[in-house]
Design an enzyme around this catalytic site. Structure first.
Site, PDB file in Angstrom:
ATOM      1  N   LYS A   1      -3.714 -27.170  50.724  1.00  0.00           N
ATOM      2  CA  LYS A   1      -4.924 -26.203  50.582  1.00  0.00           C
ATOM      3  C   LYS A   1      -5.936 -26.898  50.427  1.00  0.00           C
ATOM      4  O   LYS A   1      -6.370 -27.024  49.277  1.00  0.00           O
ATOM      5  CB  LYS A   1      -4.499 -24.938  49.713  1.00  0.00           C
ATOM      6  CG  LYS A   1      -5.373 -23.703  49.858  1.00  0.00           C
ATOM      7  CD  LYS A   1      -5.017 -22.920  51.043  1.00  0.00           C
ATOM      8  CE  LYS A   1      -6.015 -21.825  51.376  1.00  0.00           C
ATOM      9  NZ  LYS A   1      -5.750 -21.166  52.726  1.00  0.00           N
TER      10      LYS A   1
ATOM     11  N   SER B   1      -4.967 -18.327  56.950  1.00  0.00           N
ATOM     12  CA  SER B   1      -4.700 -17.661  55.669  1.00  0.00           C
ATOM     13  C   SER B   1      -4.941 -16.308  55.446  1.00  0.00           C
ATOM     14  O   SER B   1      -4.057 -15.652  55.937  1.00  0.00           O
ATOM     15  CB  SER B   1      -6.200 -18.337  54.975  1.00  0.00           C
ATOM     16  OG  SER B   1      -5.858 -18.616  53.617  1.00  0.00           O
TER      17      SER B   1
END
Length: 588
Positions: A195, A388
């Site tokens: 991430k 996401s």
């Protein structure tokens, strides 16, 4: 007294310049509105015409009806632009239109990412099945422009031009050094090894994990690009790699020797060839119409009462209503709910083009998708990006379609809390004092660093959000939560990769997703309806004119650097836990 007059003069000057700016805004608004009104008139299309496609502007998912969208401030004029929806519709219509004999592509660069290019490319290949011709000519082709041009029967290049065929690159900016100079600390709380949305604020280069994933998806994009060009141009993939590595396309003669183009011609020579194809005298003018002005013959209205809804979810995911360029949880949820409760609508296609955003807003939309799945088919079609939070709202659907070059995945969450204490104290000389009634009353204050307890509290919340996210993906995709975690951790995948790991069901374009939704609902005849309704052009015009002017001025001053400013601003303005794509993906 001197200071008083100085202040009054400065105020008057400010009012004067504001009035000038408002005056030019008014002129631009009127000019754009008049231009838009006049452009609504259908242009007569003659027999034996060609359709011209240039697309030298940013291509959005849907055509923006606001006249201010096309306003050109320096010339106080309007430049016609259409969205991907209209581009695909018009290419398909031209295929069946007897007045249109072929397409001329005049594309050098193009304002779109690769999945959007794929949609257009698919439509052009479909057009060729009509046995009509496609001819491409340009003074120079970019990588993206050449991807579209490679569909043509013949590709021509100006003798002094070039084909910028040199592979793909992805660049990420890093702001750690800037923040350090300003005395600002980015306090990061996240879940996900990959991430990397937070990396630009805490590192000065890619982490090994991020470099691994960027290399992986970039090579996947490149492989797909080369395979498609290879098929269209009958050049082996290995040869194309060598052409790119040696950058032979920079020279027109070498580009032709490498079979990237079919000939080196000036425009008048291409026009003469077109006249021969059309069977008209060399002294006559070619009849043509741009794709922006083209209007297909009206088809007979379908009698079926059945509807298939396309719901466009485009932009950052935020709470509330938002704009046409954002995914507002209220607005999109209402659209899905409306489609679900309308008995005439038998199936839904959710078109997603989003890097994600608020995890809470994503969850609100996810719930409506889940509820809809229980009563009627809902199919997801992914555009350039559905990552996401964009994947969060997709995972509950019956089926997910993506292009091979769609960017998806990035299942992970994060939060950034800036610490501006040093900036306030040392740079501005500002200090703070407070009184509070509970231990965490000033949690998230930006004028001091987080305590260990506060950081732990936020980490627990981020962990809980990630657990919820992976659990919902697990339920929606019918795979274990451990497996989701193994392919999650914030990692980005292309559509081609996502199919192999179970995040996507099939590779295909939006028309494939529509066909699948119709089959699942057992529909043969149906009408397409789009949601959410786009804002009224005049309302959108008046509501956003100052923002559009400000954006135009910023782009003019900053050039290519504007995108870095825009992305940094978006990330730093976010509130709450985020499910967003790794900071930014700019592929050139």
């Amino acid at each position: 007294m001197k200071q008083f007059f100085k202040f009054v003069f400065a105020s008057m000057l400010g009012v004067f310049f504001s009035a000038i700016i408002l005056f030019f805004i008014a002129i631009a608004v009127i000019a754009a509105a008049v231009s838009a009104a006049s452009s609504d008139k259908a242009i007569e299309i003659s027999d034996n015409s060609v359709l011209r496609i240039g697309l030298n502007y940013t291509i959005k998912e849907r055509t923006d009806k606001s006249p201010f969208n096309t306003a050109n401030f320096p010339s106080i004029s309007s430049e016609k632009q259409i969205g991907l929806d209209e581009i695909l519709l018009r290419i398909n219509a031209a295929k069946k239109d007897d007045r249109i004999k072929g397409i001329v592509l005049d594309i050098d660069g193009i304002g779109a990412n690769f999945a959007t290019l794929q949609e257009i490319r698919d439509a052009l290949l479909e057009f060729k099945q009509s046995k009509k011709f496609i001819l491409a000519y340009s003074e120079g082709y970019s990588m993206k422009g050449y991807y579209i041009a490679s569909t043509a029967d013949k590709i021509y290049l100006n003798p002094e031009g070039s084909v910028d065929f040199r592979g793909l690159s992805a660049q990420l900016p890093f702001f750690k050094g800037t923040l350090e100079k300003l005395g600002i600390e980015a306090q990061v709380v996240k879940v996900g090894t990959y991430k990397s949305a937070v990396e630009p604020f805490i590192l000065d280069e890619m982490s090994p994990a991020n470099r691994e994933q960027v290399s992986s998806y970039l090579n996947s994009l490149y492989d797909h690009y080369l395979n498609n060009v290879s098929k269209s141009r009958s050049i082996t993939v290995d040869s194309l790699r060598k052409i790119a590595d040696e950058y032979v396309g920079r020279d027109a003669e070498k580009a032709m020797s490498a079979k990237l183009v079919d000939g080196l011609k000036y425009k008048n020579e291409v026009i003469d060839e077109l006249k021969t194809k059309l069977g008209i005298d060399k002294k006559r003018k070619i009849k043509s119409v741009s794709i922006e002005d083209y209007s297909a013959p009206k088809e007979e209205e379908k009698s079926s009462q059945n509807r298939l809804a396309i719901i466009y979810a485009v932009g950052d995911i935020v709470s509330g209503e938002a704009s046409d360029e954002q995914i507002g949880s209220e607005r999109i949820s209402r659209s899905i709910r409306t489609a679900r409760e309308d008995d005439k609508i038998k199936a839904v296609v959710l078109r997603i083009n989003s890097p994600g955003g608020s995890s809470l807003a994503s969850d609100v939309i996810w719930k409506e998708v889940e509820l809809t799945k229980k009563v009627k088919p809902i199919i997801v079609s992914m555009g350039d990006v559905a990552a996401s939070g964009g994947y969060y709202i997709a995972c509950a659907a019956d089926s997910i379609f993506a292009q091979p070059n769609t960017i998806t995945g990035s299942i992970g969450v994060f939060g950034i809390i800036p610490n501006l204490q040093h900036f306030f104290n040392s740079k501005l000389g500002v200090t703070f004092d407070e009184v509070k009634t509970a231990k965490y009353a000033d949690l998230m204050s930006v004028n001091r660093p987080l305590t260990a307890d506060e950081r732990d509290l936020i980490q627990q919340q981020v962990n809980k959000t990630y657990d919820t996210f992976t659990k919902k993906v697990s339920n929606g995709r019918k795979i274990s939560q451990n497996q989701v975690d193994s392919i999650g951790q914030g990692r980005v995948w292309t559509g081609a990769q996502a199919v192999k790991i179970g995040l996507v069901d099939r590779l295909g374009n939006i028309n494939d997703a529509i066909a699948a939704a119709a089959r699942k609902a057992k529909l043969k005849d149906y009408k397409l309806v789009s949601y959410p309704a786009m804002k009224d052009p005049i309302e959108a015009l008046l509501g956003s004119s100052s923002d559009k002017l400000k954006t135009w001025m910023m782009k003019k001053e900053m050039g290519e650097g504007y995108i870095f400013y825009q992305e940094a601003k978006q990330v730093l303005q976010q509130s709450g836990i985020q499910a967003r794509l790794p900071y930014m993906i700019n592929v050139y």
